[in-house]
Enzyme design. Structure first.
Site, PDB file in Angstrom:
ATOM      1  N   GLU B  52      18.262 107.091  -9.409  1.00 49.11           N
ATOM      2  CA  GLU B  52      19.475 107.894  -9.380  1.00 49.11           C
ATOM      3  C   GLU B  52      20.596 107.216 -10.173  1.00 49.11           C
ATOM      4  O   GLU B  52      20.886 106.043  -9.984  1.00 49.11           O
ATOM      5  CB  GLU B  52      19.966 108.119  -7.952  1.00 49.11           C
ATOM      6  N   ASP B 115      28.521  92.342  -3.175  1.00 49.39           N
ATOM      7  CA  ASP B 115      29.826  92.674  -3.718  1.00 49.39           C
ATOM      8  C   ASP B 115      30.855  91.778  -3.032  1.00 49.39           C
ATOM      9  O   ASP B 115      30.902  91.718  -1.808  1.00 49.39           O
ATOM     10  CB  ASP B 115      30.129  94.158  -3.420  1.00 49.39           C
ATOM     11  N   ASP B 117      34.964  90.991  -2.990  1.00 49.32           N
ATOM     12  CA  ASP B 117      36.261  91.470  -3.460  1.00 49.32           C
ATOM     13  C   ASP B 117      37.359  90.516  -3.034  1.00 49.32           C
ATOM     14  O   ASP B 117      37.346  90.029  -1.912  1.00 49.32           O
ATOM     15  CB  ASP B 117      36.565  92.845  -2.857  1.00 49.32           C
TER      16      ASP B 117
END
Lengths: 498, 413
Positions: B52, B115, B117
């Site tokens: 996808e 991830d 941040d």
């Protein structure tokens, strides 16, 4: 499983043997082969119900807050089994050895075997049913495995072709300090045998950082072997359930269809995905409900939303699905979220970024599944990160903060200390239950297992207080009755942390 | 047209339309489709067909469930849509583009992704606020990456790691080993739980609580890495024990209730952060020696060091197969920066302020063209098609591109 009357060809081996002793050489089974003898319909039903009762017992005992597999927990399970006259399972649960089984032992093993396969049929139909069943089967398996003598375990491994080779003395010497630092509960590394397995085989040991991990391999000590076996049992059963689900449509037998499709409903708790209550709760009364009847996890999040006009994604789900569960309609829900959020952002941004989310909760877009409200276990086992507000207050908050918040709610010092103490011992649901009892001044001994259940109990209590009627029947019984009328339960969120 | 766009850009003014045009040129001339496509297909055309890909358009529409058969399809689609952002999702059991026909699209495989941040460090950093980032707080990210990389390589035995700057305030890591791609959600969660030490929401002060048994070897290793930098970076540079920036107050809150005042007295006597830290350590040792320290606080100093520096992961990203993550070399819509791959070993040299932006690389490209035209009368508009990746080598994206290229080559497709 071959049922009398079906003509479907079997495509796998079955146990066909007249000697029970040959068929069931051990108390513990991996249930690799389906049973192959004939069985009376009445016995079929009896076996299914018995096993379901066994599983409910195990689940109930754990929900009471006893530490799973601890001595008290075991005693409690035994007690319940005696009470419910599940003698065969009591025998299995207590047995420590496989040798010289009596006739009764063999009958118990047979019942265990056949009932397992019946429940497979009943519980393979949806993801959530499979999850629940799998969790209970694993608990039942582990309960018995832990009882076995070393000799019995050895025999069991041999019967099921499971072999583990230990690491060489050189490798052990090389990683000596790592092994002794990183292996939980290892007090004498010299006396332990270590096995090297792929880390993917023992997720639960990795998760809790209980073993030394190096280059993709977990070094497990012999006393953690059970985790490996459970892993294998788990993945093979999971596969078998998915397989059974695909084949189920082929087995159309009126005599058992009803039992199989309705088994889980017979004793089940309540499902909060169908909006049974839809429309019962209006927007205007929400603030009052939040103040009086929300459990702390929801009350707190609700307050945060009201004061900051924003919630992060996981937090929105926790609150949103709860609100849906107590009967807020989709339209009201949308108005509610929009009202709050648009105090900070413009409505265009809301429509673009958050409206989809609300629709999704009600199953109007995307996969179109109507999601269930989160259960306590799901909330307790959820991951909360820096800056998050969701989760279970009794688990995820510092006791200092929990104490302050409870004080703010106007509870007595004594009550606050009791709740905080319970929570800090790790009994989160009991702490929540105590909170409930202190608020309503009742000792109703109902274990809280779902925020929506808390809400309903709370509502019920205040009604009772208003009517000034005392009601002695425990609430669980009432629930069961209400449930017999629900025909199909599709999506029970028994989201266990297995 | 190229020229006018670039001239306007050099003034760093991005009108919307100009941004659109610049982006289009970027995709056409610089975006490394070939390498990206090769990576995502892992040498199997069926694999990429079931992968996808999602897009965010320039007017903020979100397009999901796209998949592509060939590199050309992919390229043409992007030229046509000119998306602001490209997201990479999971490999599904059927091609996601059949979503309209088969609306159940079960994710089967995906890289293991992480991830980090900077805004998750807001409670510990003192230099910036909210989503701002500067070279000082970039060091938090550096330290986190170093710790994470060693866990992934040494403990889990992964080899193929791609680290990408996320465009504004953090980094992504793509673990692409076959084992990693085939992990179930549960296994992902178990790895995440193994790595993660930072626990608790806004209602927890000290986010790290270690059990009072010997420290796990992965935690020991993290502490070794941290100890090397802790004084210079956290105590001196971040100045966490200063009273003016509220640091000392925050620090004291991390300690347990009954001794906070005692520590406050001891530490307030000193002036600088480093003196205060030393005073803290000495006093803590004193308490430990006189058995005044509860057993569960045995590792209080270590817990505090980890609280300030241990990787703070965005857990939702790693946990599930469903999560989409921005592709490398995208342009960050707000900062205009290119999401460039980097190596953790060179990370100390990585200057987060100087990451090339869309306008910078297009300028570089323009300069290069001009030189070419002067020298060889080289016609830039004709021979473009087959040279997609050669252009990128003439810009400051060259090194980052080589990192991606190496990463893909090491996969041995």
């Amino acid at each position: 499983m071959d049922l009398v009357g079906t003509r479907r060809k079997r495509n796998y081996t079955t146990i066909i043997s007249n000697s029970l002793k040959d068929s069931y050489p051990h108390n513990l089974q991996m249930y690799s082969f389906p049973p192959g003898n004939e069985i009376q319909l009445s016995e079929f039903e009896e076996l299914a119900l018995e096993r379901l009762q066994l599983f409910r017992t195990i689940e109930y005992t754990t929900q009471k807050g006893l530490r799973i597999y601890s001595e008290e927990w075991k005693e409690c399970v035994y007690g319940e089994l005696i009470k419910n006259e599940l003698k065969r399972y009591l025998r299995l649960a207590k047995s420590t050895d496989f040798e010289n089984p009596s006739d009764i032992d063999l009958q118990a093993r047979r019942a265990d075997h056949i009932s397992h396969f019946i429940l497979r049929l009943a519980y393979c139909r949806t993801e959530s049913l499979r999850k629940w069943f799998l969790a209970r089967e694993l608990e039942w398996f582990k309960l018995r495995f832990l009882q076995q003598s070393p000799k019995s375990i050895e025999k069991f491994l041999k019967l099921n072709n499971l072999t583990y080779t230990s690491i060489s003395p050189e490798e052990k010497a090389k990683f000596y300090s790592e092994l002794s630092d990183s292996t939980a509960n290892a007090y004498a590394v010299d006396q332990l045998n270590f096995y090297k397995v792929r880390f993917t085989e023992v997720p639960s040991l990795i998760k809790s950082r209980r073993v030394f991990v190096h280059k993709g391999y977990a070094y497990i000590p012999n006393f953690e072997l059970v985790t490996c076996i459970l892993g294998i049992f788990r993945s093979s059963l999971n596969e078998a359930l998915v397989y059974a689900n695909r084949r189920l449509p082929l087995m159309d037998d009126d005599r058992i269809n009803f039992l199989i499709t309705n088994l889980h409903n017979i004793y089940t708790g309540k499902d909060y995905s169908q909006n049974f209550n839809s429309g019962k709760v209006g927007l205007t009364s929400l603030d009052v409900y939040a103040r009086d009847h929300f459990p702390l996890c929801m009350k707190y999040v609700y307050g945060i939303l009201k004061s900051t006009h924003h919630l992060k994604h996981d937090c929105r789900l926790q609150l949103g699905l709860f609100l849906k569960g107590i009967g807020l309609t989709y339209e009201d829900s949308m108005t509610f979220w929009k009202n709050e959020f648009t105090k900070k952002i413009d409505s265009g941004k809301f429509d673009k970024e958050y409206a989809y989310n609300i629709k999704h909760m009600y199953g109007l877009v995307g996969q179109r599944t109507s999601y269930s409200a989160y259960s306590c276990i799901k909330i307790i086992s959820s991951n909360v990160g820096v800056g998050d507000h969701h989760g279970c207050p009794y688990k995820h908050w510092d006791s200092v903060i929990l104490r302050t918040k409870l004080n703010e709610l106007g509870m007595t010092t004594e009550a606050v200390e009791d709740i905080v103490n319970t929570a800090s011992k790790g009994h989160y649901q009991i702490a929540c239950c105590k909170h409930f009892e202190y608020i309503h001044g009742q000792q109703n001994k109902v274990a809280i297992s779902h925020p929506n259940q808390y809400f309903e109990e709370s509502l019920e209590c205040s009604k009772e207080n208003k009517n000034q009627k005392s009601q002695d029947t425990p609430k669980i019984v009432k629930k069961q009755k209400a449930n017999d009328t629900t025909l199909e339960i599709n999506d029970i969120d028994w989201n266990e942390d297995i | 047209m190229l020229k006018t766009v670039l001239e306007n850009e050099s003034r760093q003014v991005f009108a919307e339309e100009q941004f659109q045009q610049a982006l289009h040129i970027y995709y056409e001339k610089l975006y490394p489709f070939k390498t990206l496509f090769k990576w995502l297909s892992y040498g199997d055309p069926l694999y990429i067909l079931k992968r996808e890909i999602a897009f965010t358009t320039l007017n903020d529409r979100y397009i999901r469930h796209k998949s592509f058969q060939s590199e050309e399809d992919f390229q043409q689609y992007i030229f046509k849509k000119n998306p602001a952002k490209i997201d990479i999702g999971a490999v599904c059991h059927v091609p996601p583009r059949d979503y309209a026909v088969v609306p159940v699209c079960r994710p089967i495989e995906k890289e293991l992704v992480f991830d980090i941040d900077i805004n998750d460090y807001n409670e510990v950093r003192t230099c910036c606020k909210e989503t701002d980032i500067c070279p000082k707080c970039w060091k938090f990210i550096c330290l986190a990456c170093k710790i994470l990389e060693r866990i992934l390589i040494e403990d889990f035995g992964f080899k193929h790691l791609l680290w990408v700057f996320s465009g504004r305030r953090g980094v992504h890591c793509w673990v692409s080993d076959k084992v990693a791609r085939q992990l179930s959600n549960e296994e992902r969660c178990s790895i995440l739980a193994y790595i993660n030490l930072i626990k608790g929401n806004t209602n927890v002060q000290r986010k790290v609580h270690l059990p009072s048994k010997p420290l796990h070897s992965s935690v020991q290793r993290a502490l070794e890495i941290i100890t090397k930098n802790f004084i210079d970076f956290i105590i001196i540079e971040q100045d966490i024990l200063n009273e003016d920036n509220n640091g000392l107050h925050k620090f004291l809150k991390l300690l347990w209730d009954c001794r906070q005042n005692e520590f406050k007295q001891v530490m307030s006597k000193c002036k600088t952060s480093i003196e205060r830290w030393n005073a803290f350590v000495i006093h803590l040792n004193l308490l430990q020696k006189s058995n005044c320290l509860p057993n569960k606080l045995k590792y209080l100093k270590e817990e505090i060091m980890l609280h300030y520096t241990y990787p703070r992961l965005d857990m939702a990203v790693t946990q599930s197969l469903d999560h989409l993550l921005k592709a490398p070399f995208c342009i960050h819509a707000k900062t205009g920066k290119v999401c460039i791959p980097f190596r953790v070993s060179d990370m100390d040299k990585f200057n987060v302020i100087q990451v090339p932006t869309l306008s910078v690389v297009l300028d570089e490209l323009n300069n290069y063209y001009q030189k070419q035209t002067l020298n060889n009368h080289f016609n830039i508009y004709k021979s473009d098609k087959n040279f997609e990746c050669n252009h990128i080598l003439n810009t400051s994206l060259c090194d980052s591109y080589n990192i991606l290229l190496n990463f893909v080559m090491e996969l041995e497709l």
